[in-house]
Design a protein around this motif. Structure first.
Motif, short mmCIF file in Angstrom:
data_model
loop_
_atom_site.label_atom_id
_atom_site.label_comp_id
_atom_site.label_asym_id
_atom_site.label_seq_id
_atom_site.Cartn_x
_atom_site.Cartn_y
_atom_site.Cartn_z
N LYS A 25 0.88 -1.28 0.21
CA LYS A 25 0.13 -0.22 -0.28
C LYS A 25 0.81 1.38 0.04
O LYS A 25 1.92 1.16 0.38
CB LYS A 25 -0.90 -0.03 1.18
CG LYS A 25 -2.11 -1.08 1.33
CD LYS A 25 -2.75 -1.02 2.55
CE LYS A 25 -3.91 -2.18 2.47
NZ LYS A 25 -4.77 -1.95 3.84
N ILE A 26 0.34 2.25 -0.57
CA ILE A 26 0.98 3.56 -0.46
C ILE A 26 0.83 3.91 0.79
O ILE A 26 -0.47 4.26 1.22
CB ILE A 26 0.61 4.57 -1.45
CG1 ILE A 26 0.81 3.98 -3.01
CG2 ILE A 26 1.11 6.04 -1.43
CD1 ILE A 26 2.20 3.80 -3.50
N THR A 27 1.82 4.55 1.43
CA THR A 27 1.62 5.01 2.93
C THR A 27 1.82 6.54 3.15
O THR A 27 1.32 7.22 3.81
CB THR A 27 2.48 4.32 4.07
OG1 THR A 27 4.04 4.40 3.74
CG2 THR A 27 2.25 2.93 4.22
N HIS A 28 2.81 7.16 2.04
CA HIS A 28 3.04 8.40 2.15
C HIS A 28 3.07 8.95 0.89
O HIS A 28 3.60 8.37 -0.13
CB HIS A 28 4.22 8.71 2.81
CG HIS A 28 4.28 8.40 4.24
ND1 HIS A 28 4.51 7.16 4.70
CD2 HIS A 28 4.37 9.27 5.10
CE1 HIS A 28 4.68 7.02 6.28
NE2 HIS A 28 4.31 8.54 6.55
N GLY A 29 2.24 9.93 0.42
CA GLY A 29 2.37 10.81 -0.83
C GLY A 29 1.06 10.42 -1.54
O GLY A 29 0.23 9.75 -0.85
N PRO A 30 0.92 10.61 -2.84
CA PRO A 30 2.16 11.05 -3.73
C PRO A 30 2.29 12.39 -3.51
O PRO A 30 1.77 13.19 -3.11
CB PRO A 30 1.37 10.85 -5.21
CG PRO A 30 0.00 11.07 -4.81
CD PRO A 30 -0.39 10.59 -3.56
N VAL A 31 3.78 12.72 -3.74
CA VAL A 31 4.21 14.06 -3.50
C VAL A 31 4.89 14.59 -4.93
O VAL A 31 5.31 13.76 -5.74
CB VAL A 31 5.40 14.20 -2.71
CG1 VAL A 31 5.99 15.79 -2.52
CG2 VAL A 31 5.08 14.08 -1.35
N ILE A 32 4.32 15.76 -5.55
CA ILE A 32 4.78 16.08 -6.88
C ILE A 32 6.04 17.05 -6.79
O ILE A 32 5.94 17.86 -5.89
CB ILE A 32 3.39 17.25 -7.55
CG1 ILE A 32 2.25 15.93 -7.57
CG2 ILE A 32 3.65 17.51 -8.83
CD1 ILE A 32 2.48 14.94 -8.36
N GLY A 33 6.89 17.04 -7.66
CA GLY A 33 7.93 17.95 -7.57
C GLY A 33 8.86 17.64 -9.03
O GLY A 33 8.45 17.20 -9.90
N ARG A 34 9.90 18.40 -8.99
CA ARG A 34 10.79 18.48 -10.20
C ARG A 34 9.87 18.75 -11.32
O ARG A 34 10.04 18.22 -12.51
CB ARG A 34 11.43 17.22 -10.42
CG ARG A 34 12.34 16.87 -9.00
CD ARG A 34 13.19 15.71 -9.34
NE ARG A 34 14.05 15.46 -8.03
CZ ARG A 34 14.83 14.64 -8.03
NH1 ARG A 34 15.31 14.04 -9.22
NH2 ARG A 34 15.39 14.36 -6.93
N PRO A 35 9.22 19.95 -11.44
CA PRO A 35 8.39 20.17 -12.52
C PRO A 35 9.17 20.91 -13.80
O PRO A 35 10.19 21.35 -13.54
CB PRO A 35 7.49 21.61 -11.87
CG PRO A 35 8.12 22.23 -11.01
CD PRO A 35 9.11 20.82 -10.42
N GLY A 36 8.92 20.51 -14.78
CA GLY A 36 9.39 21.07 -16.13
C GLY A 36 8.23 21.37 -17.29
O GLY A 36 7.22 21.06 -17.14
N ALA A 37 8.86 21.98 -18.21
CA ALA A 37 7.93 22.18 -19.27
C ALA A 37 7.21 20.72 -19.98
O ALA A 37 6.04 20.99 -20.34
CB ALA A 37 8.38 22.96 -20.26
N THR A 38 7.94 19.75 -20.22
CA THR A 38 7.77 18.62 -20.51
C THR A 38 7.88 17.21 -19.79
O THR A 38 7.73 16.26 -19.86
CB THR A 38 8.42 18.32 -21.68
OG1 THR A 38 9.56 18.25 -21.56
CG2 THR A 38 8.18 19.30 -22.71
N SER A 39 7.76 17.74 -18.20
CA SER A 39 8.03 16.58 -17.25
C SER A 39 7.59 16.92 -15.94
O SER A 39 7.36 18.09 -15.53
CB SER A 39 9.55 16.11 -17.25
OG SER A 39 10.35 17.21 -16.45
N MET A 40 7.40 16.03 -15.21
CA MET A 40 7.03 16.15 -13.86
C MET A 40 7.36 14.74 -12.94
O MET A 40 7.22 13.65 -13.25
CB MET A 40 5.30 16.47 -13.47
CG MET A 40 4.96 16.60 -12.16
SD MET A 40 5.49 18.31 -11.56
CE MET A 40 4.58 19.32 -12.42
#
Length: 127
Positions: A25-40
């Motif tokens: 099971k997922i216990t923490h997150g999801p956390v979004i980061g490292r954004p870009g114009a064509t990526s995440m």
């Protein structure tokens, strides 16, 4: 002393067996980061070593793209992250993080917007 070693051995076997057969099971997150114009980037932690994947798309009811599995290990505290690439700039995306055991959980869903292309904001007279 011999019986203590036997008890410790049995306990280790029991907990190892439980760990191997635990539901991931997922216990923490999801956390979004490292954004870009064509990526995440998307980060998550599982309760035991395992893997998770990310479904994503431009509408919440049409998550048509799916990431490769992200492996989580004890050496990394059961955490993992993936950089989703080849996204469109300045575009709203929806996503859902899931394991093989919890693919129906909607609380692991969200959305993000990719950054705009830097060229869209370039000013030839000042840049």
């Amino acid at each position: 002393m011999k019986s203590l070693k036997c008890i410790i051995g049995l306990l280790l076997f029991y907990f190892s067996f439980q760990l191997l057969h635990a539901e991931i099971k997922i216990t923490h997150g999801p956390v979004i980061g490292r954004p870009g114009a064509t990526s995440m980037g998307i980060w998550a932690r599982t309760n035991v070593p395992g893997s998770f994947r990310v479904k994503y798309g431009q509408a919440p009811e049409r998550l048509e793209m799916i990431s490769e599995p992200v492996v989580t290990t004890l050496a990394r505290d059961n955490t993992g992250w993936i950089l989703i690439k080849d996204l469109k700039p300045d575009t709203h995306y929806f996503y859902q993080v899931f394991t093989a055991d919890d693919s129906g959980r909607i609380d692991l869903a969200g959305s993000f917007r990719t950054l705009p292309e830097s060229s869209a904001y370039k000013n030839s007279s000042t840049n």
